[in-house]
Write an enzyme that holds these catalytic residues in place. Structure first.
Site, PDB file in Angstrom:
ATOM      1  N   LYS A 164       0.824  -1.205   0.000  1.00  0.00           N
ATOM      2  CA  LYS A 164       0.000   0.000   0.000  1.00  0.00           C
ATOM      3  C   LYS A 164       0.859   1.256   0.000  1.00  0.00           C
ATOM      4  O   LYS A 164       1.902   1.309   0.660  1.00  0.00           O
ATOM      5  CB  LYS A 164      -0.906   0.045   1.247  1.00  0.00           C
ATOM      6  N   GLY A 170      -8.127   5.526  -2.186  1.00  0.00           N
ATOM      7  CA  GLY A 170      -8.957   5.287  -3.357  1.00  0.00           C
ATOM      8  C   GLY A 170      -8.562   4.066  -4.145  1.00  0.00           C
ATOM      9  O   GLY A 170      -8.934   3.928  -5.317  1.00  0.00           O
ATOM     10  N   GLU A 206       1.381  -5.101   4.741  1.00  0.00           N
ATOM     11  CA  GLU A 206       0.690  -5.719   5.859  1.00  0.00           C
ATOM     12  C   GLU A 206       0.122  -7.057   5.410  1.00  0.00           C
ATOM     13  O   GLU A 206       0.000  -7.331   4.207  1.00  0.00           O
ATOM     14  CB  GLU A 206      -0.427  -4.819   6.396  1.00  0.00           C
ATOM     15  N   ARG A 300     -10.946  13.236   4.706  1.00  0.00           N
ATOM     16  CA  ARG A 300     -11.529  14.053   3.631  1.00  0.00           C
ATOM     17  C   ARG A 300     -12.958  13.596   3.379  1.00  0.00           C
ATOM     18  O   ARG A 300     -13.429  12.613   3.953  1.00  0.00           O
ATOM     19  CB  ARG A 300     -10.722  13.878   2.338  1.00  0.00           C
ATOM     20  N   VAL A 303     -15.911   9.500  -1.652  1.00  0.00           N
ATOM     21  CA  VAL A 303     -16.718   9.312  -2.854  1.00  0.00           C
ATOM     22  C   VAL A 303     -18.127   8.840  -2.492  1.00  0.00           C
ATOM     23  O   VAL A 303     -19.126   9.297  -3.050  1.00  0.00           O
ATOM     24  CB  VAL A 303     -16.049   8.303  -3.808  1.00  0.00           C
TER      25      VAL A 303
END
Length: 536
Positions: A164, A170, A206, A300, A303
Site C-alpha cells: 500500500k 482510493g 501488511e 476528507r 466518494v
C-alpha cells in the site's frame, strides 16, 4: 469564532467538483472552478460562478498547489475545498493555504500528516486499543517487503501481503500479492502510481486478510467533539477500487458494529479531529481472535458520502463547511459521541467508463457520449459530470456517474429492487461502461443475502462476465476492446508487427529494444490510463 465564507475555490474536477458547486450554491456561497486544458468542456466549469484555466494537462494541473493558491487569492476567495483525491490529503497544501490566509476545508495540517502516513495512523490506532493487521512500521524497500512476506509464511500464516502507498487512497498504489515473485512488480507499480496520483512516494506492507468485509465509519469532528454519522459497507470491489457501497451495512451484527464505531471515535477523539473523516476497517466475523482490524483513515470527503446522506438526511458537504467556519457539532444539530439516526438502506453503484477483461484488469474506454440518459424517480439520485457530447479525457479516473438508490424500508430487498430498476433505466452510448457488470452483480443471490467479501468479484469474475453479456447493448457481443488483438499487422507490410495499446493511454515505461526476440505474452512496457498503471 464563526466565519462567513463568501467565495470558495474548488481545487478539483469531475463529479465531486459538480457536487461542491451545487452545495455552495445552496449555501449562498460563490464558487470558483479551475480546469486543466483537457477539462475545458467539463460540467463543473459550466456550472461554477467563475472558472480559471490551468496551464497544464492531466492530473499534474490539479496537483500544482502554488498555482491554485495564487488563483484563490486573485479571485478573492476565503477558502479552498480540495474535494477528494489530488491535494485533499496533502498536509503541505493545507499549510500553504493557511499561510496564504485561506481556510482549507479539511482537517488540520497536523492531522493530514498523521493520517496521510498510513504507518503512523496504524500506530495511533494501537495506542487507542484498536486492533490492526500485522504489518511494517513504515515505508519499506523491496528487500524489506520480501522479508516481511517470508516471515508471514514462516509464522504459518496463509501466504499473501498487501502493498500500500503510504499516502493517498482510493485503491491507487495498492496491490494484493499472493506469491513472493510478484512483489517486485507490485512494489514498483504501487510506488509509481502513488507518485503520479498523490505526489508522494513510499509503500508499506501488511498481512492480507482473505474473505473480509470492508466497513467504514463516517466521522464528523469540530476539533473538540466527534460523532458518527453511521457506517458504510464497501465490500464489493475490483482490485481495491470500490464498485458498490451500502449504508448502513445489511450484514454487520449490532454488537460488532458498536465496537467498530467506538474504535473509530476513540481514534478521532484522540487527535481532536476536525472535519469529515472516514475510518476504515476489515471485518471477519468468523474469526475469534481478530474479528476486525483498522486499516486506514481517509481525512476528507469520501466518494461514497452520498449513501450516508440518503439514510441520514444530512448534507455532509454543508456540515463539513459548517465545521470549518467555526460552528460546533451542537450548533449543527449533531450529538457528540453518538451515531446519527438512519432510515432504511441506500446503495451506490459506480458507473465507470471501463470494462473488465477475463483476468480482472480494468480496461478504460474512450469515445464521445452520444447518449447519456440516467434514471430518476422516487429515491433515486445521480451525481455525475457526464452529458451528451462529452469526450472524457483518458488522463483521469474512469468514474462517469454515481447512481444512488434509497428506500426508507427496513428491508434491504426494497432498496435492491429500486437499484435494479434504476440500473435498468440507464442508457449510455458512445463508449463502453461497466453497467452490464453492475447489473450482473445486482442479480446475484449472494448480493441479495450480502454473502460477499472483498474478493467476491475476483472469485466469480467468469460467471459475472458471462451474466453481464445479456445486459450488453448488443447481447452476446464482446466489447470492442476485448475483441481487438493486442498485436496487429500493418496492412501494407505484414512482416512488421505493430503493438497497439488496448486503451487510450500514456506510455510510461518501455522495456524492449528494436530487434529483441520475445516469447508470446511477454511484458514490453507499462501504460498509464485513468491514474492506474497497466502492463503491456
Amino acid at each position: 469564532m464563526t466565519l462567513a465564507f463568501k467565495k470558495i475555490l474548488i481545487a478539483n474536477r469531475g463529479e465531486v467538483a459538480v457536487r461542491l458547486v451545487r452545495a455552495l450554491r445552496d449555501l449562498g456561497i460563490a464558487s470558483v472552478a479551475v480546469h486543466a486544458r483537457d477539462d475545458a468542456d467539463a460540467l463543473h466549469v459550466q456550472l461554477a460562478d467563475a472558472a480559471v484555466a490551468l496551464d497544464a494537462t492531466g492530473p499534474s494541473a490539479y496537483l500544482d498547489g502554488a498555482r491554485l493558491i495564487d488563483i484563490a487569492r486573485a479571485q478573492g476567495c476565503d477558502a479552498v475545498h480540495p474535494g477528494y483525491g489530488f491535494l485533499s490529503e496533502r498536509a503541505d497544501f493545507a499549510q500553504a493555504c493557511a499561510d496564504a490566509g485561506l481556510v482549507f476545508i479539511g482537517p488540520t495540517p497536523e492531522q493530514l500528516a498523521l493520517f496521510g502516513d498510513k504507518a503512523r495512523a496504524r500506530q495511533l490506532a494501537q495506542q487507542c486499543d484498536v486492533p490492526v493487521m500485522p504489518g511494517s512500521s513504515g515505508a519499506v524497500t523491496l528487500a524489506q517487503a520480501q522479508a516481511f512476506f517470508a516471515q508471514q509464511a514462516a509464522d504459518g500464516e496463509q501466504a499473501g501481503v498487501m502493498v500500500k502507498a503510504i499516502g493517498g487512497g482510493g485503491g491507487r498504489g495498492m496491490r494484493a500479492v499472493l506469491r513472493i515473485d510478484e512483489l517486485p512488480e507490485a512494489h514498483a507499480r504501487c510506488t509509481s502510481e502513488a507518485r503520479a496520483a498523490f505526489g508522494v512516494e513510499g509503500v508499506y506492507v501488511e498481512r492480507l486478510m482473505r474473505n473480509a468485509r470492508h466497513i467504514e465509519i463516517q466521522v464528523l469532528g469540530d476539533g473538540q467533539a466527534v460523532a458518527s454519522l453511521g457506517e458504510r459497507d464497501c465490500t464489493l470491489q475490483r482490485r481495491f477500487q470500490k464498485l458498490v457501497e451500502i449504508a448502513p451495512s445489511p450484514a454487520l451484527g449490532a454488537e460488532l458494529k458498536a465496537r467498530i464505531t467506538q474504535a473509530a471515535l476513540r481514534i478521532a477523539q484522540a487527535v481532536g479531529y476536525r472535519g469529515l473523516g472516514t475510518f476504515e476497517f476489515l471485518v471477519d466475523e468468523q474469526s475469534r481472535s481478530l474479528p476486525y482490524v483498522f486499516i486506514e483513515a481517509n481525512p476528507r470527503l469520501q466518494v461514497e458520502h452520498t449513501v450516508t446522506e440518503a439514510v441520514t438526511g444530512l448534507d455532509l458537504v454543508q456540515l463539513q463547511i459548517g465545521v470549518l467556519s467555526g460552528r460546533t457539532l451542537a450548533q449543527l444539530g449533531i450529538e457528540a459521541d453518538k451515531t446519527a439516526a438512519q432510515r432504511g438502506f441506500a446503495i451506490q453503484w459506480r458507473i465507470n467508463a471501463e470494462t473488465l477483461d477475463a483476468q480482472g484488469h480494468a480496461r478504460p474506454a474512450s469515445g464521445t457520449l452520444s447518449r447519456f440518459d440516467l434514471p430518476s424517480g422516487p429515491g433515486v439520485r445521480v451525481d455525475t459530470q457526464g452529458y451528451t457530447g462529452l469526450s472524457p479525457s483518458p488522463h483521469y479516473d474512469t468514474l462517469l456517474a454515481k447512481l444512488i438508490a434509497h428506500s426508507p424500508s427496513p428491508d434491504f430487498a426494497d432498496a435492491l429492487r429500486r437499484s435494479r430498476r434504476a440500473l435498468d433505466e440507464c442508457r449510455i452510448e458512445g463508449m463502453a461502461t461497466n453497467l452490464p457488470l453492475l447489473r450482473a452483480i445486482g442479480e446475484r443471490p449472494e448480493f441479495a443475502r450480502q454473502a460477499v467479501h472483498t474478493r467476491f468479484v475476483e472469485e466469480h469474475l467468469a460467471d459475472l462476465l458471462a451474466a453481464a453479456q445479456k445486459f450488453e447493448p448488443h447481447p452476446g457481443r464482446a466489447p470492442a476492446h476485448d475483441r481487438a488483438p493486442a498485436v496487429e499487422e500493418e496492412a501494407d507490410d505484414p512482416s512488421r508487427p505493430v503493438v497497439k495499446a488496448p486503451m487510450a493511454a500514456r506510455l510510461v515505461q518501455f522495456e524492449v529494444a528494436v530487434g529483441d526476440v520475445l516469447p508470446a505474452g511477454a511484458q514490453i512496457g507499462v501504460l498509464e490510463a485513468m491514474k492506474m498503471e497497466h502492463l503491456l
